[in-house]
Design an enzyme around this catalytic site. Structure first.
Site, PDB file in Angstrom:
ATOM      1  CG  ASN A 100      -4.539  -5.089  -0.079  1.00  0.00           C
ATOM      2  OD1 ASN A 100      -4.320  -4.463   0.756  1.00  0.00           O
ATOM      3  ND2 ASN A 100      -5.069  -6.363  -0.117  1.00  0.00           N
ATOM      4  CG  ASP A 133     -11.820 -10.055  -4.039  1.00  0.00           C
ATOM      5  OD1 ASP A 133     -12.222 -10.404  -2.864  1.00  0.00           O
ATOM      6  OD2 ASP A 133     -12.034  -9.140  -4.425  1.00  0.00           O
ATOM      7  CE  LYS A 181      14.147 -15.120  -6.429  1.00  0.00           C
ATOM      8  NZ  LYS A 181      15.358 -14.640  -6.613  1.00  0.00           N
ATOM      9  CG  ASP A 238     -16.811 -12.820   1.420  1.00  0.00           C
ATOM     10  OD1 ASP A 238     -16.782 -12.495   2.741  1.00  0.00           O
ATOM     11  OD2 ASP A 238     -17.200 -12.146   0.620  1.00  0.00           O
ATOM     12  CG  PHE A 266     -14.965  -1.463   6.569  1.00  0.00           C
ATOM     13  CD1 PHE A 266     -15.230  -1.865   7.497  1.00  0.00           C
ATOM     14  CD2 PHE A 266     -14.998   0.160   6.276  1.00  0.00           C
ATOM     15  CE1 PHE A 266     -15.155  -1.018   8.795  1.00  0.00           C
ATOM     16  CE2 PHE A 266     -14.969   0.866   7.253  1.00  0.00           C
ATOM     17  CZ  PHE A 266     -15.081   0.329   8.708  1.00  0.00           C
ATOM     18  CE  LYS A 275     -18.648  -4.841  -2.226  1.00  0.00           C
ATOM     19  NZ  LYS A 275     -17.721  -4.226  -2.461  1.00  0.00           N
ATOM     20  CE  LYS A 282     -18.826  -9.352   0.527  1.00  0.00           C
ATOM     21  NZ  LYS A 282     -17.406  -9.474   0.955  1.00  0.00           N
TER      22      LYS A 282
END
Ligand code: CTP
Length: 406
Positions: free
Chosen positions: A215, A284, A294, A313, A330, A344, A348
């Site tokens: 990301n 995730d 490959k 997690d 965060f 959250k 968590k």
């Protein structure tokens, strides 16, 4: 980091100048003491300093080659003198001889160190060391007045027995005291004696040896937190996914790629940790069966299905330990920020969620600034929009309050 950040953190990039006095034997100790306080140090020696101490000693303690000459082709192709002047956030000359003080008082630029003093916009401090008669001479005192009028800080000198056999003013201030005056006393810092573990950056989940799922996380917020915590005296471990950032001074960085590797590195280093801050943008899911070679497309293959499995997690795993550290996570949200953050927090089982509204222009993923609200069991604390280092400083102050119940 944005320019604004320099107004918040202590001087971390320090250029130590060493001139030709017997007190030069104490300069390596000064370099050490500055490094202990999280500073990154480069050393410049004058020709005279070479009569008292070798560049090799200063290179060994600073971890960088010592700069000696103004027009040295090799050095200029590495970090040239103007670059060095710009790099420094603080220039401290210790020991500073009467001759060096005279030269900078009159704006001379006849060697590397005097040139740097002219070329830098950084704070400059000198720690004089000389025979007492030289110190008391009106010429030296007039030169010192000039330096003071230009906001150059004069540290010491102390009084006492001198190398020349006389007694009186002119002894260089002890390295520990110089470092403490310039970079703070580690024992007085809010996070002295505390250990902080931070995760930062994205993860990379391999699909095959050349492809992966990742990301856009830049790692800037996590790195800013690590830097700010180190600046406040914490022992900092930064478990980092792949980013294009340098490890902040005084921080131990452990490089990882996947979520599994990140979790393993976190658990391995968690013992003795007081605060765990999970800033990493952890994927995730990961490919269920990464290919050893490959992956090739075959003729007629118009679609491809990837099977993904859930990643651990990391934050929730740490929070669920028997005696977890104080845990901070965060939550990047584009809507219902606070409600999602509360979910959250409970889901968590963490102490604080830093809710991060990523919808606005000031808070985008790769941005230098951020807007955060700390959500905890007892309420919410908003941190004003600022550059990420300043946000990190504010967050650490609030975390310290929550930790100490203040
Ligand atoms: N986190 C983690 N390990 C994961 C996933 C997230 O440690 N596998 C941490 C992040 O570092 C961050 C917080 O958990 O501190 C983010 O929580 P998460 O629920 O993953 O946020 P989102 O991905 O935004 O969740 P959702 O998509 O459900 O909103």
């Amino acid at each position: 980091m944005s320019k604004n950040a320099t107004t918040h953190h202590r001087n971390r990039r320090v250029l130590v100048g060493v001139t030709g006095g017997i007190a030069a034997y104490k300069s390596p100790e000064l370099v050490r003491r500055l490094i202990d306080r999280g500073c990154e140090v480069r050393v410049v020696m004058t020709r005279g300093a070479g009569a008292f101490i070798t560049p090799l000693t200063l290179q060994a303690v600073s971890g960088h080659p010592v700069h000696e000459h103004l027009l040295d082709a090799d050095a200029e192709s590495g970090m040239g003198h103007i670059e060095l002047a710009r790099w420094a956030e603080l220039v401290v000359v210790a020991p500073a001889t009467a001759n060096f003080i005279a030269r900078i008082a009159h704006g001379q630029a006849d060697d590397l160190l005097t040139t740097l003093v002219l070329a830098t916009t950084a704070e400059v401090a000198v720690a004089p060391a000389m025979n007492r008669q030289m110190w008391l001479h009106p010429a030296t005192q007039a030169n010192l007045d000039i330096l003071r009028s230009r906001d150059i800080r004069i540290i010491g000198p102390g009084s006492g027995d001198q190398a020349c056999g006389e007694t009186g003013p002119g002894r260089m201030t002890e390295p520990e005291e110089i470092a403490s005056l310039l970079a703070g006393d580690p024992a007085d810092m809010a996070y002295a004696g505390r250990r902080i573990l931070v995760t930062a950056g994205p993860t990379w989940e391999a699909l095959d040896p050349v492809r992966g799922i990742t990301n856009h996380s830049s790692g800037k917020m996590g790195y800013a937190l690590a830097a700010a915590a180190a600046d406040q005296g914490a022992e900092v471990i930064l478990v980092s996914g792949p980013v294009h950032l340098q490890a902040p001074a005084g921080v131990r960085r452990i490089d990882v790629r996947s979520a599994d590797e990140m979790l393993a590195a976190v658990l391995e280093n968690l013992a003795g940790t007081d605060v765990f801050v999970a800033v990493a943008a952890v994927s995730d899911f990961r490919p269920a069966r990464p290919a050893e070679h490959k992956i090739k497309k075959s003729p007629g293959e118009d679609t491809m299905t990837l099977e993904l499995v859930r990643n651990p997690d990391i934050l929730a795993t740490v929070a669920a330990l028997d005696s977890p550290p104080f845990t901070v996570g965060f939550a990047a949200e584009t809507r219902d920020t606070l409600a999602n953050a509360r979910d959250k927090l409970a889901g968590k089982g963490v102490d604080v969620i830093a809710a991060n509204d990523v919808g606005g222009a000031d808070s985008a993923f790769d941005s230098d600034s951020n807007t955060v609200t700390l959500v905890h069991a007892g309420g919410e604390i908003s941190i004003p929009t600022a550059d990420k280092y300043a946000v990190a400083v504010d967050m650490l102050r609030e975390i310290d309050r929550l930790l100490t119940g203040g």
